[in-house]
Design an enzyme around this catalytic site. Sequence first.
Site, PDB file in Angstrom:
ATOM      1  N   GLU A 195      56.676  56.127  15.406  1.00  0.00           N
ATOM      2  CA  GLU A 195      56.182  55.380  14.240  1.00  0.00           C
ATOM      3  C   GLU A 195      56.260  53.888  14.487  1.00  0.00           C
ATOM      4  O   GLU A 195      55.350  53.131  14.147  1.00  0.00           O
ATOM      5  CB  GLU A 195      56.997  55.737  12.994  1.00  0.00           C
ATOM      6  CG  GLU A 195      56.373  55.265  11.686  1.00  0.00           C
ATOM      7  CD  GLU A 195      56.887  53.924  11.181  1.00  0.00           C
ATOM      8  OE1 GLU A 195      56.393  53.463  10.156  1.00  0.00           O
ATOM      9  OE2 GLU A 195      57.763  53.311  11.829  1.00  0.00           O
ATOM     10  N   ASP A 220      61.911  58.046  15.801  1.00  0.00           N
ATOM     11  CA  ASP A 220      62.250  56.927  16.689  1.00  0.00           C
ATOM     12  C   ASP A 220      62.891  55.775  15.931  1.00  0.00           C
ATOM     13  O   ASP A 220      62.844  55.708  14.704  1.00  0.00           O
ATOM     14  CB  ASP A 220      60.989  56.419  17.409  1.00  0.00           C
ATOM     15  CG  ASP A 220      59.939  55.859  16.456  1.00  0.00           C
ATOM     16  OD1 ASP A 220      59.777  56.401  15.349  1.00  0.00           O
ATOM     17  OD2 ASP A 220      59.280  54.856  16.814  1.00  0.00           O
TER      18      ASP A 220
END
Length: 427
Positions: A195, A102
């Site tokens: 994350e 991400d």
Amino acid sequence: MTVRTKYRTLIFMNRTDIPELLLERLTRYAAIDTQSNMEKADSLVFPSTDTQIQFAREIAEELRSIGVPDVMVDENSYVIARIPASPGKEDTPSFGLCAHLDTASDAPGSGVKPRIHRNWSGESIVLQNGFILDPAVDKALGECIGHTIITSDGTTLLGADDKAGLSGIMTLAQYLIAHPEILHGPVEILFSPDEETGHGMDKVPLSLLRSKAFYTVDGGHAGEIEAECFNAWKAEVSFSGIAAHLGSAKGRMVNALAMAAAFVNALPARESPETTEGYEGYFCPLDIRGSTEKTDLLVFIRDFDREQMTRRLERLDIIARSIEASFPGGMVTIKKTCQYLNMKQKLDEHPLILERLCTAVVRAGLEPVQKPIRGGTDGSRLTEMGIPTPNIFTGGHNYHSRTEWASLEHMTQMFDTLVELTHIWGE
Ligand SMILES: [Zn+2]
């Protein structure tokens, strides 16, 4: 040797091909929107965005197409892949490399149009909307004259965090598969969603991981390695007041909002994120909402030292009692939750893992610089779960912003470090 992929056909493969491969991957991955969503992640949607699910599938497909035999995507969109050991090296210990799928939500992250500045002259790089990368201000950039610099167009972040790391690991996999003459032990790969929301390791399939050591490839400047991070706690502070008609409130009303304001005021102003750096810890009020009757305050507490952290947490209790004393009838309750712990302690118990990384950085021609992370990574969570995981630089800078940039030369040094690390683990 020719490696045919869905993405590209290569006559494979000299080390001189590596920079262009890294550049192609970074720009291709950056253009794919994989922004995570903090609010959804906090309400336990995992992964927090569907684009990450799609990207995990695409990355797994690419791994298969470059010849990695053992690739899976689990039900939570973690990608796990294994590059088998060279014949005769099966008994050397496996190590892992980790990057996140991400990108952050602090700046727009959809429709990224990477710009490539080859042989950058050292002049300021002017992006859209008035965003400027000025080497006089950005010292790290100033060191990169003559490099190939990759930026966004100024309307979005770039997403080198962590697509530079992702590109490094993917290119390493391609390189090892294409060069069976390079002897190495088993190498494991883990790509994780979310994350940036702090939830990246919430559902990591620990039982599937075979390596006793991992490295996140999610750092910054060339040569920097990170093996220390904050101890991180959050305090959810609730203030209960007594509501009353404002016209007849004298002697009756206890205003929860005023209590919360007094609490924030009592936090030491010199111990805030905006007044500290390096190894200094802090308190940070982050969110406040409420009414005269009830107000909720969120405070983040950070410190590298565990004993200092204990003292900081006690200090919150002391402030709470003093607020209650100043607002008779009001009540303050605090719920404290540990978010992650400094990984230094566990890494110190297994010194070889960091030693090997330092040796790899030196062999890649750099001087290792150890820096404390004023935050946490997936690595700090993994370390807590029993897999020591320091962090390796990627060559990316100014993360989470429209002025994010990466140096292709530094990304290539990241790749060299990963190759050397693979050699060392196979020795
Ligand atoms: Zn990152």
